[in-house]
Design a protein around this motif. Sequence first.
Motif, PDB file in Angstrom:
ATOM      1  N   SER A  10      15.179-100.800 -35.816  1.00  0.00           N
ATOM      2  CA  SER A  10      14.082 -99.857 -36.003  1.00  0.00           C
ATOM      3  C   SER A  10      14.342 -98.581 -35.222  1.00  0.00           C
ATOM      4  N   ALA A  11      13.668 -97.525 -35.653  1.00  0.00           N
ATOM      5  CA  ALA A  11      13.733 -96.242 -34.964  1.00  0.00           C
ATOM      6  C   ALA A  11      12.322 -95.700 -34.822  1.00  0.00           C
ATOM      7  N   GLY A  12      12.053 -95.079 -33.697  1.00  0.00           N
ATOM      8  CA  GLY A  12      10.732 -94.513 -33.455  1.00  0.00           C
ATOM      9  C   GLY A  12      10.830 -93.165 -32.780  1.00  0.00           C
ATOM     10  N   LEU A  13       9.763 -92.398 -32.912  1.00  0.00           N
ATOM     11  CA  LEU A  13       9.693 -91.078 -32.318  1.00  0.00           C
ATOM     12  C   LEU A  13       8.482 -91.033 -31.407  1.00  0.00           C
ATOM     13  N   LEU A  14       8.689 -90.646 -30.160  1.00  0.00           N
ATOM     14  CA  LEU A  14       7.629 -90.575 -29.164  1.00  0.00           C
ATOM     15  C   LEU A  14       7.294 -89.114 -28.891  1.00  0.00           C
ATOM     16  N   LEU A  26       2.020 -89.720 -27.542  1.00  0.00           N
ATOM     17  CA  LEU A  26       1.234 -90.188 -28.677  1.00  0.00           C
ATOM     18  C   LEU A  26       1.632 -91.620 -29.015  1.00  0.00           C
ATOM     19  N   LEU A  27       0.661 -92.518 -28.992  1.00  0.00           N
ATOM     20  CA  LEU A  27       0.884 -93.909 -29.380  1.00  0.00           C
ATOM     21  C   LEU A  27       0.020 -94.218 -30.599  1.00  0.00           C
ATOM     22  N   GLY A  28       0.460 -95.186 -31.376  1.00  0.00           N
ATOM     23  CA  GLY A  28      -0.292 -95.593 -32.551  1.00  0.00           C
ATOM     24  C   GLY A  28      -0.551 -97.083 -32.546  1.00  0.00           C
ATOM     25  N   ARG A  29      -1.596 -97.462 -33.271  1.00  0.00           N
ATOM     26  CA  ARG A  29      -1.938 -98.880 -33.438  1.00  0.00           C
ATOM     27  C   ARG A  29      -1.760 -99.223 -34.904  1.00  0.00           C
ATOM     28  N   PRO A  30      -1.009-100.277 -35.215  1.00  0.00           N
ATOM     29  CA  PRO A  30      -0.731-100.612 -36.620  1.00  0.00           C
ATOM     30  C   PRO A  30      -2.000-100.856 -37.432  1.00  0.00           C
ATOM     31  N   GLY A  31      -1.904-100.531 -38.700  1.00  0.00           N
ATOM     32  CA  GLY A  31      -3.004-100.785 -39.623  1.00  0.00           C
ATOM     33  C   GLY A  31      -2.767-102.087 -40.369  1.00  0.00           C
ATOM     34  N   TRP A  43      -0.629-101.211 -29.200  1.00  0.00           N
ATOM     35  CA  TRP A  43      -0.290 -99.787 -29.210  1.00  0.00           C
ATOM     36  C   TRP A  43       1.194 -99.615 -28.971  1.00  0.00           C
ATOM     37  N   SER A  44       1.826 -98.739 -29.782  1.00  0.00           N
ATOM     38  CA  SER A  44       3.272 -98.550 -29.630  1.00  0.00           C
ATOM     39  C   SER A  44       3.702 -97.196 -30.187  1.00  0.00           C
ATOM     40  N   VAL A  45       4.979 -96.946 -30.076  1.00  0.00           N
ATOM     41  CA  VAL A  45       5.614 -95.762 -30.635  1.00  0.00           C
ATOM     42  C   VAL A  45       5.613 -95.903 -32.161  1.00  0.00           C
ATOM     43  N   ARG A 129      -3.492 -92.044 -30.564  1.00  0.00           N
ATOM     44  CA  ARG A 129      -4.140 -91.503 -29.357  1.00  0.00           C
ATOM     45  C   ARG A 129      -3.082 -90.905 -28.442  1.00  0.00           C
ATOM     46  N   MET A 130      -3.412 -89.750 -27.867  1.00  0.00           N
ATOM     47  CA  MET A 130      -2.569 -89.173 -26.821  1.00  0.00           C
ATOM     48  C   MET A 130      -3.015 -89.806 -25.494  1.00  0.00           C
ATOM     49  N   VAL A 131      -2.083 -90.384 -24.784  1.00  0.00           N
ATOM     50  CA  VAL A 131      -2.405 -91.030 -23.496  1.00  0.00           C
ATOM     51  C   VAL A 131      -1.514 -90.499 -22.394  1.00  0.00           C
TER      52      VAL A 131
END
Length: 131
Positions: A10-14, A26-31, A43-45, A129-131
Amino acid sequence: MATSVSSKQSAGLLPYRLKDGDVEVLLGRPGGPFWGKKDLGSWSVPKGLIAADETVLAAAKREFAEGTGHPPRGKSVSLGQSKQPRGKIHVSAVEHDWDAADLKSNMFEMEWRPRSGRRQMFSRTRSRRMV
């Protein structure tokens, strides 16, 4: 030189910003139905699988755009990779000042409840959410 990797990774952008002398990310929560009532530890990238013909950075940018509705802008820097229970994740960071309320996820369709024969649409990312 860009290198492509196995599609099992996998690849992610933070995304991050500097605000009042602090760094916010910025973190996101899966739908989807599996994550509906889960918050702690979810919560994750924004991330996803790397396609066979993609570079790590191209996959990270694609996944970010799919999960937020906005293509990432700005120069990215690799933060390296981490081993996760389901495989490796490659993470890059990009500086940008998004308003998390403006980010909208794309949708996906799946059968829900399993073996019910009914298909429903769900948001890829439930919250950002920005944390």
